[in-house]
Design a protein around this motif. Structure first.
Motif, PDB file in Angstrom:
ATOM      1  N   SER A 118       0.836  -1.199   0.000  1.00 44.23           N
ATOM      2  CA  SER A 118       0.000   0.000   0.000  1.00 44.23           C
ATOM      3  C   SER A 118       0.868   1.245   0.000  1.00 44.23           C
ATOM      4  O   SER A 118       2.077   1.179   0.196  1.00 44.23           O
ATOM      5  CB  SER A 118      -0.931  -0.005   1.213  1.00 44.23           C
ATOM      6  N   MET A 119       0.240   2.381  -0.208  1.00 47.01           N
ATOM      7  CA  MET A 119       0.918   3.665  -0.215  1.00 47.01           C
ATOM      8  C   MET A 119       0.336   4.513   0.897  1.00 47.01           C
ATOM      9  O   MET A 119      -0.876   4.564   1.073  1.00 47.01           O
ATOM     10  CB  MET A 119       0.705   4.345  -1.568  1.00 47.01           C
ATOM     11  N   GLU A 120       1.202   5.177   1.653  1.00 44.14           N
ATOM     12  CA  GLU A 120       0.762   6.026   2.756  1.00 44.14           C
ATOM     13  C   GLU A 120       1.150   7.470   2.489  1.00 44.14           C
ATOM     14  O   GLU A 120       2.154   7.743   1.831  1.00 44.14           O
ATOM     15  CB  GLU A 120       1.425   5.602   4.065  1.00 44.14           C
ATOM     16  N   PHE A 121       0.355   8.384   3.021  1.00 46.21           N
ATOM     17  CA  PHE A 121       0.658   9.811   2.979  1.00 46.21           C
ATOM     18  C   PHE A 121       0.930  10.259   4.406  1.00 46.21           C
ATOM     19  O   PHE A 121       0.153   9.958   5.314  1.00 46.21           O
ATOM     20  CB  PHE A 121      -0.519  10.602   2.395  1.00 46.21           C
ATOM     21  N   ILE A 122       2.034  10.938   4.605  1.00 50.88           N
ATOM     22  CA  ILE A 122       2.396  11.441   5.928  1.00 50.88           C
ATOM     23  C   ILE A 122       2.422  12.964   5.847  1.00 50.88           C
ATOM     24  O   ILE A 122       3.373  13.548   5.326  1.00 50.88           O
ATOM     25  CB  ILE A 122       3.779  10.904   6.369  1.00 50.88           C
ATOM     26  N   PRO A 123       1.356  13.631   6.324  1.00 52.79           N
ATOM     27  CA  PRO A 123       1.303  15.096   6.225  1.00 52.79           C
ATOM     28  C   PRO A 123       2.384  15.741   7.092  1.00 52.79           C
ATOM     29  O   PRO A 123       2.773  15.198   8.124  1.00 52.79           O
ATOM     30  CB  PRO A 123      -0.082  15.456   6.752  1.00 52.79           C
ATOM     31  N   ASP A 124       2.885  16.896   6.644  1.00 51.26           N
ATOM     32  CA  ASP A 124       3.826  17.663   7.452  1.00 51.26           C
ATOM     33  C   ASP A 124       3.150  18.037   8.759  1.00 51.26           C
ATOM     34  O   ASP A 124       2.020  18.514   8.768  1.00 51.26           O
ATOM     35  CB  ASP A 124       4.261  18.936   6.721  1.00 51.26           C
TER      36      ASP A 124
END
Length: 96
Positions: free
Chosen positions: A76-82
């Motif tokens: 899977s692909m994850e997004f890690i917000p600033d």
């Protein structure tokens, strides 16, 4: 460490900022599905890679503090917000 990690769906759109990160797809804006397809093509059209990323593969998993569990494993692909950037509030428009 940021605890607001978001799992991306296949149709979510990604825009990369660094030109050097375009090693799989030649443009900077693409969907997760485009990236998965690009990886499959880059690594020889491997159907097994596509299976890993779409439906998952049968597996047993051992996680600390738990016993072995049976199921599927999927890439899977994850997004890690600033962390230092707060998203605009939905109420901002009303406050103006």
């Amino acid at each position: 460490m940021n605890k607001n990690v978001e799992l991306l769906n296949q149709e979510d759109v990604i825009k990369v900022k660094n030109e050097k990160t375009k090693w799989v797809i030649t443009h900077s804006t693409f969907t997760v599905n485009d990236l998965t397809s690009g990886l499959t093509q880059k690594f020889g059209g491997n159907e097994e890679l596509m299976k890993w990323s779409k439906e998952g593969v049968e597996a047993n998993v051992l996680v600390e503090g738990k016993s072995w569990r049976q199921g599927k494993v999927r890439l899977s692909m994850e997004f890690i917000p600033d962390e230092n950037i707060e998203p605009p509030s939905l109420l901002d428009d009303f406050r103006k």
